[in-house]
Design a protein around this motif. Sequence first.
Motif, mmCIF file in Angstrom:
data_model
loop_
_atom_site.group_PDB
_atom_site.id
_atom_site.type_symbol
_atom_site.label_atom_id
_atom_site.label_comp_id
_atom_site.label_asym_id
_atom_site.label_seq_id
_atom_site.Cartn_x
_atom_site.Cartn_y
_atom_site.Cartn_z
ATOM 1 N N TRP B 122 0.831 -1.200 0.000
ATOM 2 C CA TRP B 122 0.000 0.000 0.000
ATOM 3 C C TRP B 122 0.871 1.257 0.000
ATOM 4 C CZ3 TRP B 122 -0.537 4.260 2.982
ATOM 5 C CH2 TRP B 122 -1.675 5.036 2.795
ATOM 6 N N GLN B 123 1.925 1.203 0.835
ATOM 7 C CA GLN B 123 2.807 2.364 0.938
ATOM 8 C C GLN B 123 3.479 2.658 -0.399
ATOM 9 O OE1 GLN B 123 5.406 1.205 4.172
ATOM 10 N NE2 GLN B 123 4.501 2.738 5.518
ATOM 11 N N LYS B 124 3.997 1.608 -1.038
ATOM 12 C CA LYS B 124 4.702 1.807 -2.317
ATOM 13 C C LYS B 124 3.758 2.382 -3.367
ATOM 14 C CE LYS B 124 7.915 1.388 -5.409
ATOM 15 N NZ LYS B 124 8.392 2.739 -5.713
ATOM 16 N N HIS B 125 2.500 1.936 -3.322
ATOM 17 C CA HIS B 125 1.563 2.364 -4.352
ATOM 18 C C HIS B 125 1.002 3.758 -4.109
ATOM 19 C CE1 HIS B 125 -2.038 2.095 -6.981
ATOM 20 N NE2 HIS B 125 -1.208 1.362 -7.695
ATOM 21 N N PHE B 126 0.702 4.063 -2.848
ATOM 22 C CA PHE B 126 -0.041 5.290 -2.552
ATOM 23 C C PHE B 126 0.792 6.390 -1.923
ATOM 24 C CE2 PHE B 126 -4.201 4.164 -3.775
ATOM 25 C CZ PHE B 126 -4.394 2.827 -3.496
ATOM 26 N N MET B 127 1.929 6.030 -1.322
ATOM 27 C CA MET B 127 2.567 7.009 -0.451
ATOM 28 C C MET B 127 3.891 7.507 -1.001
ATOM 29 S SD MET B 127 3.328 6.487 3.554
ATOM 30 C CE MET B 127 5.043 6.095 3.387
#
Lengths: 67, 171
Positions: B122-127
């Motif tokens: 999630w972090q890699k994709h959104f943040m």
Amino acid sequence: MRRLLARRMKFHLLGAFLVSAGCAVLYKFGVAEPRKRAYAEFYKNYDPMKDFQAMKAAGVLESAPPK
Amino acid sequence: MLASRVFSLVGRRSISTSLCLRAHGHAGVVKAEDYTLPAYVDRRDVPLPEVAFVRDLSAQQQALKEKEKASWSALSVDEKVELYRMKFNETYAEMNKGTNEWKTILGGVLFFLGVTGLILIWQKHFMYGPIPHTFSEEWLSAQTKRMLDMRVNPVEGISAQWDFDKNEWKK
């Protein structure tokens, strides 16, 4: 229950000795010997001047630019 | 001087005695909490715990205890087992038996590792923003070429994997 500590200690002392000796032997023949051989092979026919000329020609030496 | 020292000793003893009388005279003995009393424990290295397992015996069990005071060969096998169970909670075999707890622990560990993985995705994709330009293909190949020109790690490392005569990676 009889000789509980003695039995456990004998088992673990032997095991510890074997494990640490095994690790040492594995390291010697897995890492140390191949490395020594690699260095011996490299320096057997090593010509530093040829290496220097190659690096100079590639242009990576700031104080020895290619002509 | 000696006489006065004797008198002080006598005085101290009389005072402490009167204090004790006062303490025990009124409230009586305070009820001892459970955790302050000797406890039963099932441990491999404690073969005879400080107290028996069953503390309050039923009438039947008390009768059995009375019977135990006589000859033991008069006891049946079931009675002996009952006496054992009154004194001990688990047998050594039961105590040392393994459980299936490791499966629960392993499952929990792997589950939370998975949750962590999802969080990272999630972090890699959104943040996170874009990675530095020095990771592009062109930059990396130019970087590797420069490392080979400098003969970085020629004995066991990267320059040892490159064939300088044929200008390609060693097979």
